[in-house]
Design a protein around this motif. Structure first.
Motif, short mmCIF file in Angstrom:
data_model
loop_
_atom_site.label_atom_id
_atom_site.label_comp_id
_atom_site.label_asym_id
_atom_site.label_seq_id
_atom_site.Cartn_x
_atom_site.Cartn_y
_atom_site.Cartn_z
N GLU A 134 0.83 -1.20 0.00
CA GLU A 134 0.00 0.00 0.00
C GLU A 134 0.87 1.26 0.00
O GLU A 134 0.57 2.24 -0.69
CB GLU A 134 -0.94 0.01 1.21
N ILE A 135 1.94 1.24 0.78
CA ILE A 135 2.87 2.38 0.79
C ILE A 135 3.47 2.55 -0.60
O ILE A 135 3.60 3.68 -1.10
CB ILE A 135 3.97 2.17 1.84
N MET A 136 3.85 1.45 -1.22
CA MET A 136 4.45 1.51 -2.56
C MET A 136 3.47 2.04 -3.61
O MET A 136 3.88 2.59 -4.62
CB MET A 136 4.94 0.12 -2.98
N LEU A 137 2.18 1.90 -3.33
CA LEU A 137 1.17 2.41 -4.24
C LEU A 137 0.74 3.83 -3.88
O LEU A 137 -0.21 4.37 -4.44
CB LEU A 137 -0.05 1.48 -4.24
N GLY A 138 1.46 4.43 -2.92
CA GLY A 138 1.21 5.83 -2.57
C GLY A 138 -0.01 6.05 -1.70
O GLY A 138 -0.58 7.15 -1.70
N ARG A 139 -0.40 5.04 -0.94
CA ARG A 139 -1.60 5.15 -0.13
C ARG A 139 -1.25 5.21 1.35
O ARG A 139 -0.22 4.70 1.77
CB ARG A 139 -2.50 3.94 -0.39
N PRO A 140 -2.13 5.79 2.14
CA PRO A 140 -1.93 5.76 3.60
C PRO A 140 -2.15 4.35 4.13
O PRO A 140 -2.71 3.49 3.44
CB PRO A 140 -3.00 6.72 4.12
N VAL A 141 -1.71 4.11 5.36
CA VAL A 141 -1.89 2.81 6.01
C VAL A 141 -2.80 3.02 7.22
O VAL A 141 -2.31 3.29 8.32
CB VAL A 141 -0.54 2.20 6.44
N PRO A 142 -4.11 2.93 7.06
CA PRO A 142 -5.02 3.14 8.19
C PRO A 142 -4.94 1.98 9.17
O PRO A 142 -4.77 0.82 8.77
CB PRO A 142 -6.40 3.21 7.53
N LEU A 143 -5.07 2.29 10.46
CA LEU A 143 -4.95 1.27 11.49
C LEU A 143 -6.25 1.00 12.24
O LEU A 143 -6.25 0.22 13.20
CB LEU A 143 -3.85 1.65 12.49
N ASP A 144 -7.35 1.63 11.85
CA ASP A 144 -8.62 1.32 12.51
C ASP A 144 -9.02 -0.11 12.16
O ASP A 144 -8.68 -0.63 11.09
CB ASP A 144 -9.69 2.32 12.08
N LEU A 145 -9.72 -0.75 13.06
CA LEU A 145 -10.00 -2.17 12.91
C LEU A 145 -10.83 -2.47 11.66
O LEU A 145 -10.62 -3.50 11.01
CB LEU A 145 -10.71 -2.71 14.16
N ALA A 146 -11.74 -1.59 11.30
CA ALA A 146 -12.54 -1.82 10.10
C ALA A 146 -11.65 -1.92 8.87
O ALA A 146 -11.84 -2.80 8.01
CB ALA A 146 -13.58 -0.71 9.92
N ALA A 147 -10.66 -1.02 8.77
CA ALA A 147 -9.74 -1.05 7.62
C ALA A 147 -8.87 -2.30 7.65
O ALA A 147 -8.60 -2.91 6.60
CB ALA A 147 -8.87 0.20 7.63
N LEU A 148 -8.43 -2.69 8.85
CA LEU A 148 -7.59 -3.89 8.96
C LEU A 148 -8.37 -5.14 8.56
O LEU A 148 -7.84 -6.02 7.86
CB LEU A 148 -7.06 -4.03 10.38
N GLN A 149 -9.60 -5.23 9.01
CA GLN A 149 -10.41 -6.39 8.62
C GLN A 149 -10.66 -6.42 7.12
O GLN A 149 -10.61 -7.48 6.49
CB GLN A 149 -11.75 -6.37 9.37
N ASP A 150 -10.93 -5.26 6.55
CA ASP A 150 -11.18 -5.20 5.11
C ASP A 150 -9.97 -5.66 4.31
O ASP A 150 -10.08 -6.47 3.40
CB ASP A 150 -11.57 -3.78 4.70
N LYS A 151 -8.80 -5.16 4.70
CA LYS A 151 -7.58 -5.47 3.93
C LYS A 151 -7.07 -6.88 4.20
O LYS A 151 -6.88 -7.68 3.27
CB LYS A 151 -6.48 -4.45 4.27
N LEU A 152 -6.81 -7.21 5.46
CA LEU A 152 -6.14 -8.47 5.78
C LEU A 152 -7.08 -9.67 5.80
O LEU A 152 -6.64 -10.79 5.52
CB LEU A 152 -5.43 -8.37 7.13
N VAL A 153 -8.34 -9.43 6.12
CA VAL A 153 -9.29 -10.55 6.19
C VAL A 153 -10.11 -10.66 4.92
O VAL A 153 -10.04 -11.67 4.21
CB VAL A 153 -10.20 -10.40 7.43
N ARG A 154 -10.88 -9.63 4.61
CA ARG A 154 -11.79 -9.74 3.46
C ARG A 154 -11.03 -9.81 2.15
O ARG A 154 -11.32 -10.66 1.31
CB ARG A 154 -12.76 -8.56 3.45
N ARG A 155 -10.06 -8.92 1.94
CA ARG A 155 -9.31 -8.90 0.67
C ARG A 155 -8.10 -9.82 0.69
O ARG A 155 -7.39 -9.92 -0.30
CB ARG A 155 -8.90 -7.46 0.33
N ARG A 156 -7.84 -10.46 1.82
CA ARG A 156 -6.80 -11.47 1.95
C ARG A 156 -5.41 -10.95 1.57
O ARG A 156 -4.60 -11.65 0.99
CB ARG A 156 -7.14 -12.73 1.13
N ARG A 157 -5.17 -9.70 1.93
CA ARG A 157 -3.85 -9.11 1.74
C ARG A 157 -3.01 -9.34 2.99
O ARG A 157 -3.44 -9.91 3.97
CB ARG A 157 -4.01 -7.61 1.46
N GLY A 158 -1.74 -8.85 2.94
CA GLY A 158 -0.88 -8.87 4.10
C GLY A 158 -0.74 -7.47 4.66
O GLY A 158 -1.48 -6.54 4.30
#
Length: 273
Positions: free
Chosen positions: A47-71
Protein backbone atom coordinates in the motif's frame (compact mmCIF):
# COMPACT_ATOMS: atom_id res chain seq x y z
CA UNK A 1 -11.79 -2.62 25.24
CA UNK A 2 -8.27 -1.46 24.40
CA UNK A 3 -8.01 -3.24 21.03
CA UNK A 4 -11.66 -2.91 19.89
CA UNK A 5 -12.09 -6.67 19.93
CA UNK A 6 -15.87 -6.26 20.16
CA UNK A 7 -15.81 -4.86 16.59
CA UNK A 8 -14.00 -7.89 15.15
CA UNK A 9 -15.77 -10.44 12.95
CA UNK A 10 -13.98 -13.21 14.79
CA UNK A 11 -15.46 -16.01 12.64
CA UNK A 12 -14.15 -14.35 9.47
CA UNK A 13 -10.73 -13.85 11.06
CA UNK A 14 -10.47 -17.47 12.19
CA UNK A 15 -11.50 -18.63 8.72
CA UNK A 16 -8.87 -16.34 7.15
CA UNK A 17 -6.08 -17.98 9.16
CA UNK A 18 -7.51 -21.49 8.80
CA UNK A 19 -8.12 -22.01 12.52
CA UNK A 20 -10.64 -24.71 13.36
CA UNK A 21 -12.06 -25.71 16.71
CA UNK A 22 -12.92 -23.81 19.86
CA UNK A 23 -10.92 -20.66 20.60
CA UNK A 24 -10.32 -20.34 24.34
CA UNK A 25 -8.07 -17.95 26.30
CA UNK A 26 -5.43 -20.59 27.07
CA UNK A 27 -1.86 -21.26 25.94
CA UNK A 28 -2.79 -24.05 23.54
CA UNK A 29 -5.13 -21.72 21.67
CA UNK A 30 -2.64 -18.84 21.75
CA UNK A 31 0.06 -21.00 20.18
CA UNK A 32 -2.27 -22.33 17.51
CA UNK A 33 -3.58 -18.86 16.63
CA UNK A 34 -0.05 -17.42 16.42
CA UNK A 35 1.15 -20.23 14.14
CA UNK A 36 -1.91 -19.99 11.93
CA UNK A 37 -1.72 -16.20 11.57
CA UNK A 38 1.97 -16.24 10.64
CA UNK A 39 1.39 -19.03 8.12
CA UNK A 40 -1.59 -17.32 6.50
CA UNK A 41 -1.02 -13.55 6.47
CA UNK A 42 2.26 -12.35 4.91
CA UNK A 43 4.31 -9.27 5.70
CA UNK A 44 4.05 -6.66 2.93
CA UNK A 45 4.28 -2.90 2.37
CA UNK A 46 2.57 -2.63 -1.01
CA UNK A 47 0.00 0.00 0.00
CA UNK A 48 2.87 2.38 0.79
CA UNK A 49 4.45 1.51 -2.56
CA UNK A 50 1.17 2.41 -4.24
CA UNK A 51 1.21 5.83 -2.57
CA UNK A 52 -1.60 5.15 -0.13
CA UNK A 53 -1.93 5.76 3.60
CA UNK A 54 -1.89 2.81 6.01
CA UNK A 55 -5.02 3.14 8.19
CA UNK A 56 -4.95 1.27 11.49
CA UNK A 57 -8.62 1.32 12.51
CA UNK A 58 -10.00 -2.17 12.91
CA UNK A 59 -12.54 -1.82 10.10
CA UNK A 60 -9.74 -1.05 7.62
CA UNK A 61 -7.59 -3.89 8.96
CA UNK A 62 -10.41 -6.39 8.62
CA UNK A 63 -11.18 -5.20 5.11
CA UNK A 64 -7.58 -5.47 3.93
CA UNK A 65 -6.14 -8.47 5.78
CA UNK A 66 -9.29 -10.55 6.19
CA UNK A 67 -11.79 -9.74 3.46
CA UNK A 68 -9.31 -8.90 0.67
CA UNK A 69 -6.80 -11.47 1.95
CA UNK A 70 -3.85 -9.11 1.74
CA UNK A 71 -0.88 -8.87 4.10
CA UNK A 72 0.50 -5.98 6.09
CA UNK A 73 3.35 -4.85 8.28
CA UNK A 74 3.80 -4.92 12.05
CA UNK A 75 1.11 -2.48 13.21
CA UNK A 76 -1.54 -3.89 10.91
CA UNK A 77 -0.76 -7.49 11.76
CA UNK A 78 -0.37 -7.14 15.51
CA UNK A 79 -3.32 -4.78 15.95
CA UNK A 80 -5.56 -7.29 14.17
CA UNK A 81 -4.08 -10.12 16.27
CA UNK A 82 -4.57 -8.12 19.48
CA UNK A 83 -8.22 -7.50 18.64
CA UNK A 84 -8.75 -11.21 17.99
CA UNK A 85 -7.04 -12.21 21.24
CA UNK A 86 -9.00 -9.64 23.21
CA UNK A 87 -12.27 -10.86 21.67
CA UNK A 88 -11.42 -14.44 22.65
CA UNK A 89 -10.70 -13.38 26.23
CA UNK A 90 -6.94 -12.90 26.53
CA UNK A 91 -5.31 -10.03 28.41
CA UNK A 92 -3.16 -8.17 25.86
CA UNK A 93 -0.66 -5.33 26.36
CA UNK A 94 1.24 -3.50 23.63
CA UNK A 95 4.99 -3.00 23.59
CA UNK A 96 7.36 -0.97 21.40
CA UNK A 97 10.77 -2.09 20.17
CA UNK A 98 13.92 -0.72 18.57
CA UNK A 99 14.74 -2.88 15.57
CA UNK A 100 18.37 -3.98 15.52
CA UNK A 101 18.36 -6.30 12.52
CA UNK A 102 20.56 -4.70 9.88
CA UNK A 103 21.10 -1.57 11.96
CA UNK A 104 24.46 0.18 12.34
CA UNK A 105 23.07 2.90 14.65
CA UNK A 106 20.41 3.06 17.36
CA UNK A 107 16.97 3.25 15.80
CA UNK A 108 13.82 4.84 17.15
CA UNK A 109 11.13 2.76 18.81
CA UNK A 110 9.13 1.82 15.75
CA UNK A 111 8.14 -1.86 15.99
CA UNK A 112 5.06 -3.31 17.65
CA UNK A 113 4.89 -6.53 19.65
CA UNK A 114 2.45 -7.90 22.20
CA UNK A 115 2.58 -9.11 25.80
CA UNK A 116 -0.17 -11.72 26.25
CA UNK A 117 -1.14 -13.48 29.47
CA UNK A 118 -1.93 -17.19 29.17
CA UNK A 119 -1.90 -20.03 31.69
CA UNK A 120 -0.49 -17.73 34.37
CA UNK A 121 2.56 -16.64 32.33
CA UNK A 122 3.46 -13.61 30.23
CA UNK A 123 4.10 -14.42 26.56
CA UNK A 124 5.94 -12.41 23.91
CA UNK A 125 3.81 -12.54 20.75
CA UNK A 126 4.61 -10.98 17.39
CA UNK A 127 2.94 -11.95 14.10
CA UNK A 128 4.28 -8.89 12.26
CA UNK A 129 8.07 -9.07 12.04
CA UNK A 130 8.29 -10.85 8.70
CA UNK A 131 10.68 -13.60 7.70
CA UNK A 132 12.92 -13.58 10.79
CA UNK A 133 10.00 -13.40 13.17
CA UNK A 134 8.53 -15.79 15.70
CA UNK A 135 6.33 -18.65 14.60
CA UNK A 136 4.86 -19.09 18.07
CA UNK A 137 4.74 -17.15 21.35
CA UNK A 138 7.87 -17.20 23.49
CA UNK A 139 7.98 -16.76 27.25
CA UNK A 140 8.67 -13.12 28.07
CA UNK A 141 11.53 -14.08 30.35
CA UNK A 142 15.29 -13.57 30.37
CA UNK A 143 17.31 -16.61 29.31
CA UNK A 144 14.54 -18.35 27.37
CA UNK A 145 15.96 -20.44 24.51
CA UNK A 146 13.54 -22.32 22.24
CA UNK A 147 13.23 -23.96 18.86
CA UNK A 148 10.27 -23.22 16.65
CA UNK A 149 10.26 -25.52 13.67
CA UNK A 150 13.89 -25.53 12.55
CA UNK A 151 14.57 -22.04 13.93
CA UNK A 152 16.05 -21.10 17.30
CA UNK A 153 15.09 -18.01 19.31
CA UNK A 154 16.14 -16.60 22.67
CA UNK A 155 15.58 -13.59 24.92
CA UNK A 156 18.61 -11.86 26.40
CA UNK A 157 18.62 -9.10 29.01
CA UNK A 158 20.45 -5.80 29.10
CA UNK A 159 20.60 -2.96 31.67
CA UNK A 160 17.52 -0.89 32.57
CA UNK A 161 15.08 -3.71 31.92
CA UNK A 162 15.82 -4.06 28.22
CA UNK A 163 15.10 -7.43 26.66
CA UNK A 164 16.41 -8.53 23.28
CA UNK A 165 14.76 -11.03 20.96
CA UNK A 166 17.42 -12.96 19.05
CA UNK A 167 17.48 -15.67 16.43
CA UNK A 168 20.29 -18.02 15.54
CA UNK A 169 21.83 -18.02 12.10
CA UNK A 170 24.98 -19.49 10.56
CA UNK A 171 27.14 -16.84 12.31
CA UNK A 172 25.62 -17.34 15.75
CA UNK A 173 23.04 -15.26 17.61
CA UNK A 174 21.56 -12.30 15.73
CA UNK A 175 19.65 -9.50 17.50
CA UNK A 176 16.22 -8.82 16.00
CA UNK A 177 14.94 -6.08 18.30
CA UNK A 178 15.08 -4.72 21.86
CA UNK A 179 12.18 -3.60 24.05
CA UNK A 180 11.32 -2.57 27.61
CA UNK A 181 8.27 -3.30 29.81
CA UNK A 182 6.82 0.14 28.98
CA UNK A 183 3.23 -0.14 27.80
CA UNK A 184 2.13 1.20 24.40
CA UNK A 185 -1.45 2.07 23.50
CA UNK A 186 -3.09 2.05 20.06
CA UNK A 187 -2.53 5.81 19.70
CA UNK A 188 1.24 5.27 20.10
CA UNK A 189 1.22 2.99 17.08
CA UNK A 190 -0.60 5.64 15.05
CA UNK A 191 2.40 7.93 15.64
CA UNK A 192 4.93 5.16 14.85
CA UNK A 193 2.97 4.22 11.74
CA UNK A 194 3.04 7.80 10.46
CA UNK A 195 6.84 7.85 10.68
CA UNK A 196 7.28 4.37 9.23
CA UNK A 197 4.96 4.94 6.28
CA UNK A 198 5.96 8.52 5.35
CA UNK A 199 9.39 9.59 6.66
CA UNK A 200 12.13 9.87 4.00
CA UNK A 201 14.50 7.80 6.17
CA UNK A 202 12.05 4.94 6.67
CA UNK A 203 13.17 1.78 4.89
CA UNK A 204 9.57 0.89 4.13
CA UNK A 205 9.01 3.69 1.62
CA UNK A 206 11.99 2.80 -0.58
CA UNK A 207 11.03 -0.43 -2.32
CA UNK A 208 8.48 -3.23 -2.22
CA UNK A 209 9.07 -5.76 0.55
CA UNK A 210 7.23 -9.04 1.07
CA UNK A 211 8.25 -11.59 3.68
CA UNK A 212 7.00 -14.86 5.08
CA UNK A 213 8.20 -17.04 7.95
CA UNK A 214 7.73 -20.81 7.86
CA UNK A 215 9.09 -23.72 9.92
CA UNK A 216 11.72 -24.67 7.34
CA UNK A 217 12.34 -21.61 5.16
CA UNK A 218 12.26 -17.81 5.33
CA UNK A 219 11.07 -16.02 2.20
CA UNK A 220 11.85 -12.42 1.23
CA UNK A 221 11.17 -10.38 -1.86
CA UNK A 222 13.01 -7.05 -1.68
CA UNK A 223 12.52 -5.04 -4.83
CA UNK A 224 13.01 -7.71 -7.50
CA UNK A 225 15.30 -10.00 -5.49
CA UNK A 226 13.79 -13.16 -4.05
CA UNK A 227 15.72 -14.83 -1.20
CA UNK A 228 14.96 -18.17 0.41
CA UNK A 229 16.93 -18.87 3.60
CA UNK A 230 17.11 -22.16 5.51
CA UNK A 231 18.14 -22.90 9.10
CA UNK A 232 21.45 -24.48 8.11
CA UNK A 233 22.53 -21.10 6.71
CA UNK A 234 22.07 -22.02 3.08
CA UNK A 235 20.19 -19.56 0.94
CA UNK A 236 19.25 -19.00 -2.65
CA UNK A 237 18.82 -15.65 -4.35
CA UNK A 238 17.54 -14.73 -7.76
CA UNK A 239 16.28 -11.68 -9.54
CA UNK A 240 12.64 -11.97 -10.51
CA UNK A 241 11.91 -10.56 -13.98
CA UNK A 242 8.84 -8.36 -14.28
CA UNK A 243 7.18 -11.04 -16.39
CA UNK A 244 7.29 -13.43 -13.40
CA UNK A 245 6.67 -10.94 -10.61
CA UNK A 246 2.92 -11.34 -10.29
CA UNK A 247 3.08 -15.14 -10.22
CA UNK A 248 5.94 -15.00 -7.70
CA UNK A 249 4.03 -12.70 -5.34
CA UNK A 250 1.05 -15.04 -5.44
CA UNK A 251 3.00 -18.32 -5.22
CA UNK A 252 5.53 -17.36 -2.55
CA UNK A 253 3.49 -14.91 -0.46
CA UNK A 254 -0.18 -15.48 -1.25
CA UNK A 255 -0.72 -11.81 -2.18
CA UNK A 256 -3.02 -11.07 -5.10
CA UNK A 257 -3.26 -7.52 -6.43
CA UNK A 258 -5.94 -6.32 -8.78
CA UNK A 259 -4.97 -5.56 -12.38
CA UNK A 260 -4.88 -1.79 -11.86
CA UNK A 261 -2.86 -2.02 -8.65
CA UNK A 262 -0.33 -4.40 -10.17
CA UNK A 263 0.07 -2.20 -13.25
CA UNK A 264 0.68 0.83 -11.00
CA UNK A 265 3.20 -1.10 -8.89
CA UNK A 266 5.14 -2.01 -12.03
CA UNK A 267 4.96 1.53 -13.42
CA UNK A 268 6.25 3.16 -10.25
CA UNK A 269 8.79 0.65 -8.98
CA UNK A 270 9.84 -1.67 -11.79
CA UNK A 271 9.77 0.56 -14.87
CA UNK A 272 12.64 -0.31 -17.18
CA UNK A 273 13.48 -3.53 -15.32
Amino acid sequence: MTWNGEELDVEAYLARIGYEGEAKPDLETLRALHRAHVASIPFENLEIMLGRPVPLDLAALQDKLVRRRRGGYCYEQNLLFAAALERIGFSVTGRGARVRAGASTTRAVSHMLLNVEADGEQWHCDVGFGADGLLEPILMREGVDVRQGEWRFSIASEPEGVRVLRTENSNGWFDLYAYTPAQCLPVDYVVMNHYTSTHPKSSFIRRPVLQRAAPEVRRRLTGAQLTLTRPDGSSGERDVPVSELRDTIVREFGVELGDDDFAELIRVHYAGA
